[in-house]
Design a protein around this motif. Structure first.
Motif, mmCIF file in Angstrom:
data_model
loop_
_atom_site.group_PDB
_atom_site.id
_atom_site.type_symbol
_atom_site.label_atom_id
_atom_site.label_comp_id
_atom_site.label_asym_id
_atom_site.label_seq_id
_atom_site.Cartn_x
_atom_site.Cartn_y
_atom_site.Cartn_z
ATOM 1 N N GLN A 187 17.178 6.908 23.364
ATOM 2 C CA GLN A 187 16.619 8.129 23.970
ATOM 3 C C GLN A 187 17.650 9.256 23.957
ATOM 4 N N MET A 188 18.934 8.920 24.087
ATOM 5 C CA MET A 188 19.986 9.936 23.995
ATOM 6 C C MET A 188 19.935 10.658 22.654
ATOM 7 N N LEU A 189 19.720 9.908 21.587
ATOM 8 C CA LEU A 189 19.631 10.505 20.261
ATOM 9 C C LEU A 189 18.407 11.417 20.156
ATOM 10 N N LYS A 190 17.282 10.960 20.688
ATOM 11 C CA LYS A 190 16.050 11.752 20.594
ATOM 12 C C LYS A 190 16.185 13.052 21.371
ATOM 13 N N GLU A 191 16.820 12.995 22.547
ATOM 14 C CA GLU A 191 17.012 14.212 23.334
ATOM 15 C C GLU A 191 17.954 15.187 22.640
ATOM 16 N N ALA A 192 18.906 14.650 21.857
ATOM 17 C CA ALA A 192 19.825 15.512 21.109
ATOM 18 C C ALA A 192 19.230 15.999 19.796
ATOM 19 N N GLY A 193 18.025 15.530 19.459
ATOM 20 C CA GLY A 193 17.377 15.961 18.226
ATOM 21 C C GLY A 193 18.008 15.391 16.977
ATOM 22 N N LEU A 194 18.566 14.180 17.082
ATOM 23 C CA LEU A 194 19.251 13.550 15.953
ATOM 24 C C LEU A 194 18.418 12.390 15.408
ATOM 25 N N PRO A 195 18.404 12.195 14.095
ATOM 26 C CA PRO A 195 17.611 11.101 13.511
ATOM 27 C C PRO A 195 18.190 9.726 13.852
ATOM 28 N N TYR A 196 17.281 8.787 14.061
ATOM 29 C CA TYR A 196 17.639 7.385 14.275
ATOM 30 C C TYR A 196 16.854 6.562 13.260
ATOM 31 N N ILE A 197 17.551 5.994 12.306
ATOM 32 C CA ILE A 197 16.928 5.268 11.200
ATOM 33 C C ILE A 197 17.272 3.792 11.333
ATOM 34 N N VAL A 198 16.264 2.934 11.260
ATOM 35 C CA VAL A 198 16.460 1.490 11.387
ATOM 36 C C VAL A 198 16.127 0.828 10.060
ATOM 37 N N VAL A 199 17.057 -0.002 9.582
ATOM 38 C CA VAL A 199 16.840 -0.823 8.397
ATOM 39 C C VAL A 199 16.727 -2.267 8.868
ATOM 40 N N LEU A 200 15.538 -2.835 8.760
ATOM 41 C CA LEU A 200 15.298 -4.199 9.237
ATOM 42 C C LEU A 200 15.569 -5.177 8.093
ATOM 43 N N THR A 201 16.496 -6.096 8.313
ATOM 44 C CA THR A 201 16.854 -7.086 7.305
ATOM 45 C C THR A 201 16.423 -8.473 7.781
ATOM 46 N N HIS A 202 16.556 -9.448 6.928
ATOM 47 C CA HIS A 202 16.084 -10.798 7.236
ATOM 48 C C HIS A 202 17.142 -11.584 7.993
ATOM 49 N N PRO A 203 16.789 -12.186 9.150
ATOM 50 C CA PRO A 203 15.564 -11.979 9.927
ATOM 51 C C PRO A 203 15.828 -11.035 11.084
ATOM 52 N N THR A 204 14.800 -10.349 11.564
ATOM 53 C CA THR A 204 14.891 -9.534 12.772
ATOM 54 C C THR A 204 13.806 -10.027 13.719
ATOM 55 N N THR A 205 14.219 -10.731 14.768
ATOM 56 C CA THR A 205 13.245 -11.401 15.643
ATOM 57 C C THR A 205 13.633 -11.238 17.107
ATOM 58 N N GLY A 206 12.751 -11.700 17.989
ATOM 59 C CA GLY A 206 13.026 -11.790 19.415
ATOM 60 C C GLY A 206 13.180 -10.437 20.093
ATOM 61 N N GLY A 207 14.066 -10.405 21.092
ATOM 62 C CA GLY A 207 14.262 -9.217 21.906
ATOM 63 C C GLY A 207 14.781 -8.018 21.140
ATOM 64 N N VAL A 208 15.413 -8.259 20.001
ATOM 65 C CA VAL A 208 15.877 -7.146 19.165
ATOM 66 C C VAL A 208 14.684 -6.366 18.623
ATOM 67 N N ALA A 210 11.832 -6.282 20.009
ATOM 68 C CA ALA A 210 11.129 -5.705 21.158
ATOM 69 C C ALA A 210 11.878 -4.545 21.776
ATOM 70 N N SER A 211 13.003 -4.136 21.200
ATOM 71 C CA SER A 211 13.753 -3.014 21.765
ATOM 72 C C SER A 211 14.189 -2.062 20.658
ATOM 73 N N TYR A 212 15.486 -1.971 20.393
ATOM 74 C CA TYR A 212 16.015 -0.908 19.537
ATOM 75 C C TYR A 212 15.603 -1.006 18.079
ATOM 76 N N ALA A 213 15.205 -2.187 17.611
ATOM 77 C CA ALA A 213 14.867 -2.329 16.191
ATOM 78 C C ALA A 213 13.555 -1.657 15.820
ATOM 79 N N MET A 214 12.679 -1.415 16.776
ATOM 80 C CA MET A 214 11.381 -0.800 16.487
ATOM 81 C C MET A 214 11.219 0.560 17.154
ATOM 82 N N LEU A 215 12.335 1.218 17.484
ATOM 83 C CA LEU A 215 12.283 2.524 18.135
ATOM 84 C C LEU A 215 12.785 3.639 17.235
ATOM 85 N N GLY A 216 12.937 3.371 15.953
ATOM 86 C CA GLY A 216 13.495 4.363 15.051
ATOM 87 C C GLY A 216 12.510 5.464 14.696
ATOM 88 N N ASP A 217 13.059 6.574 14.203
ATOM 89 C CA ASP A 217 12.215 7.641 13.647
ATOM 90 C C ASP A 217 11.661 7.221 12.292
#
Length: 334
Positions: A187-208, A210-217
């Motif tokens: 949320q700090m990045l979004k408020e600053a107007g900065l891009p947040y890019i997520v690259v999901l690699t094998h494997p990405t599971t669980g709480g990850v 459910a949080s920061y891994a699926m919140l990217g722009d």
């Protein structure tokens, strides 16, 4: 003493005996079984040259291929309490940590670096699945917060490479608390107007997931990467039904609107350069692999100083000034 048997024959055998091949020269593809030479595999970023299967790659090797010239600066991460719960299963938690550090030659499950890609400054964070399954502990939470704070400070995008089996059970509820903490960092990045890019690699599971891994722009995934909260085996056992082929794989999620792109690892750098420059409002980068920023600066500095040096060493202006002064002196005497 038989000189031929005791000296000559062993000497000849040692010269002509077949040398053993080191075990780390060849790697077997997990998908097609092709034997791949280690240099060829490394040059192709641990992607099988036969079938295109993406094998695991360490965060440091990924950063070396991502940043211009392989040059990046590590961002320091605050060190959390080493064993807050004094957890012990078959081994003590500190013993597992020592084994993981010895195995991976890394301090923890996430590496944070700062540098340039295509002359665009970014902050990057990457998880290491070989370090206790890339599990999300307090250090990983601190690393993401440090990466977000650095990106806000430098006013640049944050690129995160996720690879994890979920939360770290040895830290219990403290591990689960990293989910809201990392959400606040994003949320700090979004408020600053900065891009947040997520690259999901094998494997990405669980709480990850459910949080920061699926919140990217922007969400990009490597081919055939497993991306889910609960794995397909758990779901099948729960609902007692057979799941569709390719369920929870990157291509399946792309078809169902969960991802923006599925990009091979060998083309990921160019993809990230294009996206970061577009989101930052910059013109397109020069095509091709750009040299390291330090090398360019070193090469341009002598060229910029060359005209000044030439002026200083040119004797003609000095001679003209002396002749003019002598002429003026003669006129004054006359």
């Amino acid at each position: 003493m038989n000189w031929i048997s005791n000296y000559v024959r062993p000497r000849i055998n040692s010269i002509f005996s077949r040398r053993e091949t080191p075990e780390n020269l060849w790697s077997k593809c997990d998908n097609c079984g092709t034997m791949l030479f280690h240099r060829e595999l490394s040059e192709n970023l641990n992607v099988c040259t036969s079938c295109g299967h993406h094998m695991a790659i360490s965060p440091r090797a990924r950063f070396n291929a991502l940043f211009d010239g392989g040059i990046f600066t590590e961002v320091s991460v605050p060190e959390p309490v080493s064993d807050p719960l004094h957890f012990r299963d078959q081994k003590k938690y500190p013993d597992r940590m020592r084994e993981a550090r010895k195995k991976t030659a890394e301090h923890e499950a996430m590496l944070v670096g700062e540098g340039e890609i295509g002359r665009t400054r970014i902050v990057a964070a990457a998880q290491d699945f070989s370090f206790m399954g890339g599990s999300m502990g307090m250090y990983v939470g601190n690393a993401i917060i440090a990466a977000a704070e650095r990106a806000v400070q430098k006013k640049c995008p944050l690129v995160l490479f996720s690879a994890a089996g979920g939360a770290r059970m040895q830290e219990g509820i403290l591990s689960l608390m990293q989910m809201p903490r990392t959400t606040v960092a994003v949320q700090m990045l979004k408020e600053a107007g900065l891009p947040y890019i997520v690259v999901l690699t094998h494997p990405t599971t669980g709480g990850v997931t459910a949080s920061y891994a699926m919140l990217g722009d922007v969400h990009i995934a490597e081919p055939n990467a497993l991306i889910c909260f609960a794995g397909p085996r758990v779901i099948e056992q729960t609902i007692r039904e057979k799941l569709p082929d390719g369920f929870q794989r990157a291509e399946y999620l792309l078809d169902h609107g969960m991802l923006d792109r599925v990009t091979p690892r060998t083309k990921m750098r160019e993809e990230l350069i294009t996206i970061t420059r577009m989101l930052m409002g910059l013109p397109p980068a020069v095509a091709g692999d750009l040299p390291a920023p330090g090398k360019v600066a070193d090469a341009e500095a002598p060229q910029a100083a060359a005209p000044e040096a030439a002026k200083a060493e040119d004797p003609e202006p000095k001679k003209a000034a002396k002749a003019k002064a002598a002429e003026k002196k003669a006129q004054d005497k006359s």
